[in-house]
Design an enzyme around this catalytic site. Sequence first.
Site, short mmCIF file in Angstrom:
data_model
loop_
_atom_site.label_atom_id
_atom_site.label_comp_id
_atom_site.label_asym_id
_atom_site.label_seq_id
_atom_site.Cartn_x
_atom_site.Cartn_y
_atom_site.Cartn_z
N SER A 285 20.95 -17.27 21.54
CA SER A 285 20.04 -16.37 20.81
C SER A 285 20.79 -15.21 20.15
O SER A 285 20.56 -14.90 18.97
CB SER A 285 18.94 -15.84 21.73
OG SER A 285 19.48 -15.24 22.88
N HIS A 315 18.73 -22.88 27.26
CA HIS A 315 18.88 -21.41 27.14
C HIS A 315 17.63 -20.76 27.74
O HIS A 315 17.34 -20.94 28.92
CB HIS A 315 19.09 -21.09 25.65
CG HIS A 315 19.46 -19.67 25.35
ND1 HIS A 315 20.08 -18.83 26.24
CD2 HIS A 315 19.30 -18.90 24.22
CE1 HIS A 315 20.29 -17.65 25.69
NE2 HIS A 315 19.81 -17.66 24.46
N HIS A 361 26.17 -22.12 34.15
CA HIS A 361 26.27 -21.17 33.04
C HIS A 361 27.47 -21.50 32.16
O HIS A 361 28.47 -22.05 32.65
CB HIS A 361 26.41 -19.73 33.58
CG HIS A 361 26.07 -18.71 32.54
ND1 HIS A 361 27.01 -18.17 31.70
CD2 HIS A 361 24.88 -18.15 32.20
CE1 HIS A 361 26.41 -17.32 30.88
NE2 HIS A 361 25.13 -17.28 31.16
N ARG A 370 22.22 -10.82 37.62
CA ARG A 370 20.80 -10.69 37.24
C ARG A 370 19.93 -11.43 38.25
O ARG A 370 18.78 -11.07 38.49
CB ARG A 370 20.58 -11.25 35.82
CG ARG A 370 21.35 -10.50 34.74
CD ARG A 370 21.25 -11.19 33.40
NE ARG A 370 21.81 -12.54 33.42
CZ ARG A 370 21.74 -13.40 32.41
NH1 ARG A 370 21.15 -13.04 31.28
NH2 ARG A 370 22.27 -14.61 32.52
N ASP A 416 17.59 -17.24 35.41
CA ASP A 416 16.31 -17.94 35.34
C ASP A 416 15.88 -18.54 36.67
O ASP A 416 14.71 -18.87 36.86
CB ASP A 416 16.39 -19.06 34.29
CG ASP A 416 16.72 -18.50 32.92
OD1 ASP A 416 16.13 -17.47 32.55
OD2 ASP A 416 17.58 -19.07 32.23
C1 LIG Z 1 23.68 -23.47 31.32
C2 LIG Z 1 24.32 -24.80 30.97
C3 LIG Z 1 23.67 -25.36 29.71
C4 LIG Z 1 25.80 -24.56 30.70
O1 LIG Z 1 26.34 -25.73 30.17
P1 LIG Z 1 27.91 -26.01 30.15
O2 LIG Z 1 28.65 -24.76 29.75
O3 LIG Z 1 28.13 -27.22 29.32
O4 LIG Z 1 28.18 -26.27 31.69
P2 LIG Z 1 29.34 -27.12 32.34
O5 LIG Z 1 30.61 -27.02 31.57
O6 LIG Z 1 29.39 -26.74 33.77
O7 LIG Z 1 28.79 -28.62 32.19
C5 LIG Z 1 29.56 -29.72 32.63
C6 LIG Z 1 28.64 -30.83 33.05
O8 LIG Z 1 27.87 -30.39 34.19
C7 LIG Z 1 26.50 -30.55 33.91
N1 LIG Z 1 25.73 -29.44 34.49
C8 LIG Z 1 25.92 -28.12 34.31
N2 LIG Z 1 24.95 -27.44 34.94
C9 LIG Z 1 24.15 -28.35 35.52
C10 LIG Z 1 22.95 -28.26 36.27
N3 LIG Z 1 22.39 -27.09 36.54
N4 LIG Z 1 22.38 -29.39 36.71
C11 LIG Z 1 22.96 -30.59 36.43
N5 LIG Z 1 24.05 -30.75 35.69
C12 LIG Z 1 24.64 -29.62 35.24
C13 LIG Z 1 26.40 -30.49 32.40
O9 LIG Z 1 25.17 -31.04 31.94
C14 LIG Z 1 27.64 -31.24 31.98
O10 LIG Z 1 27.37 -32.61 32.15
P3 LIG Z 1 27.92 -33.72 31.08
O11 LIG Z 1 29.40 -33.55 31.07
O12 LIG Z 1 27.44 -34.99 31.66
O13 LIG Z 1 27.28 -33.36 29.77
C15 LIG Z 1 24.18 -25.80 32.15
O14 LIG Z 1 24.74 -25.24 33.31
C16 LIG Z 1 22.73 -26.20 32.42
O15 LIG Z 1 22.22 -27.12 31.78
N6 LIG Z 1 22.05 -25.49 33.37
C17 LIG Z 1 20.64 -25.75 33.61
C18 LIG Z 1 19.79 -25.07 32.55
C19 LIG Z 1 19.79 -23.57 32.72
O16 LIG Z 1 19.57 -23.05 33.80
N7 LIG Z 1 19.99 -22.86 31.60
C20 LIG Z 1 19.95 -21.40 31.61
C21 LIG Z 1 21.30 -20.84 31.47
S1 LIG Z 1 21.28 -19.08 31.64
#
Ligand SMILES: CC(C)(COP(=O)(O)OP(=O)(O)OC[C@H]1O[C@@H](n2cnc3c(N)ncnc32)[C@H](O)[C@@H]1OP(=O)(O)O)[C@@H](O)C(=O)NCCC(=O)NCCS
Length: 480
Positions: A285, A315, A361, A370, A416
């Site tokens: 965002s 997000h 994250h 947070r 979150d």
């Molecule tokens: C926030 C988020 C998008 C960050 O993504 P990122 O920077 O790519 O995170 P990573 O580098 O740790 O991801 C590596 C792998 O772990 C997975 N992973 C990361 N967090 C995960 C979670 N909470 N549950 C399951 N799998 C997860 C990713 O989907 C990715 O899988 P892939 O290689 O098969 O695509 C991710 O942690 C996520 O999807 N979290 C859940 C949604 C969420 O809470 N979002 C709010 C963020 S403030």
Amino acid sequence: MLEHIFLLMAFFRGVSSLSKLRSRIVQQSSLNGSVRWLQMQSASDVDLHLQLKELIPEQQERLKKLKSVHGKVHLGNITVDMVIGGMRGMTGLLWETSLLDPDEGIRFRGLSIPECQKVLPAATPGGEPLPEGLLWLLLTGKVPSKEQVDALSKDLRSRAKIPDHVYKAITSLPETAHPMTQFATGVMALQVQSEFQKAYEKGISKSRFWEPTYEDALNLIAQVSVVASFIYRRMYKNGEIIPADDGLDYGANFSHMLGFDSPKMHELMRLYVTIHTDHEGGNVSAHTAHLVGSALSDPYLSFAAALNGLAGPLHGLANQEVLLWIKSVVEQCGENITKEQLKDYVWTTLNSGKVVPGFGHGVLRKTDPRYTCQREFALKHLPDDPLFQLVSKLYEVVPPILTELGKVKNPWPNVDAHSGVLLNHFGLTEARYYTVLFGVSRSMGICSQLIWDRALGFPLERPKSVTMEWLENFCKKAAS
Ligand SMILES: CC(C)(COP(=O)(O)OP(=O)(O)OC[C@H]1O[C@@H](n2cnc3c(N)ncnc32)[C@H](O)[C@@H]1OP(=O)(O)O)[C@@H](O)C(=O)NCCC(=O)NCCS
């Protein structure tokens, strides 16, 4: 005689304000050394616009020097992984209002969340910070006095008038439209009154861009909480609108307009808005607003674009997803679920190809502060809430499972993971609405930075993109 009494009273008032001033200076100087601008201000210094007018030339000079003296210094290497991997770890943006440390979490102008809770003015002694105080801090880099915060609250209230066409634009959408769609539509309708757009059409010089941006930014921050409340009441409370209460601060007023008037909910809303305002510049965002704003799109256009990014489940929408997921756990296994049952549920989620919302994250590598401050709020105000206890259990169960997956870089909870159960406890149970609350809060960080973007004359953002073929050829050449 009477004269002597008055003189004596004035003397004691002076001594007491001097000792207050001394204690604040001591308190502030013990904080992180990176707070460059932290200093005591006189109570009469309540004009935020004037403050910025004084600060801007100083910061323009600073940037100019940085560019001329250090412009050619390398900040690191760009790898193919970074290009493919969503630019993770690639430093490429200037964002003045906050900085995120992977282990420590967010610092707003150098201040951590606990530090903000300590030094920012509150509505009640020892209470949660007033979001207007954080806004002042984000904009100026200075901790405001209570007088300054009160003046800003008053200014925001005077700007919170919504033209009728905004409500018409929202009500032209079906009531079932996602609240974020209604919110972004409302913000786009507000754009009609952009001061920046009017000034630009009249040919304003670029040295003065920040001034109409400031007006738009403050108007927008003031208006979004009213628009957001309208959407909530429209969708969930038969359209019974609650007018603003001019005696309340921003957070409490927002809670009031939504229909929640308990002092604890007011405190929660102040904390909620404060911690969701800003999270440095690279998140979807913030970055979107920065990018769109770099085309000299006004704050309304930039913020509406940001909201569309916030509405994505990876997000901002994650706060909705967390509560829905927690409620589905309760539906299937009951509130007194055992840790073993919870583990099974988490594995079922993962095995069905979904993420566990509220964990992980893009930058953080430890528990999000947070999350921690919301947990502390829950421990203080709702320790026996069954959903809070479930969230606590998740804290024990989820990280080891995500670690076991072997690919998740951060198995810890983010902001979150906690917000929904707090809102739910105080009666704001409609999870689909939660991202709108995030959006209202985010207006403060995004708009603060947009003012500085224009004040510092940031250029059009235009990174270079390449094709897979280009990367393959480049790597072949590099290897030969
Ligand atoms: C926030 C988020 C998008 C960050 O993504 P990122 O920077 O790519 O995170 P990573 O580098 O740790 O991801 C590596 C792998 O772990 C997975 N992973 C990361 N967090 C995960 C979670 N909470 N549950 C399951 N799998 C997860 C990713 O989907 C990715 O899988 P892939 O290689 O098969 O695509 C991710 O942690 C996520 O999807 N979290 C859940 C949604 C969420 O809470 N979002 C709010 C963020 S403030």
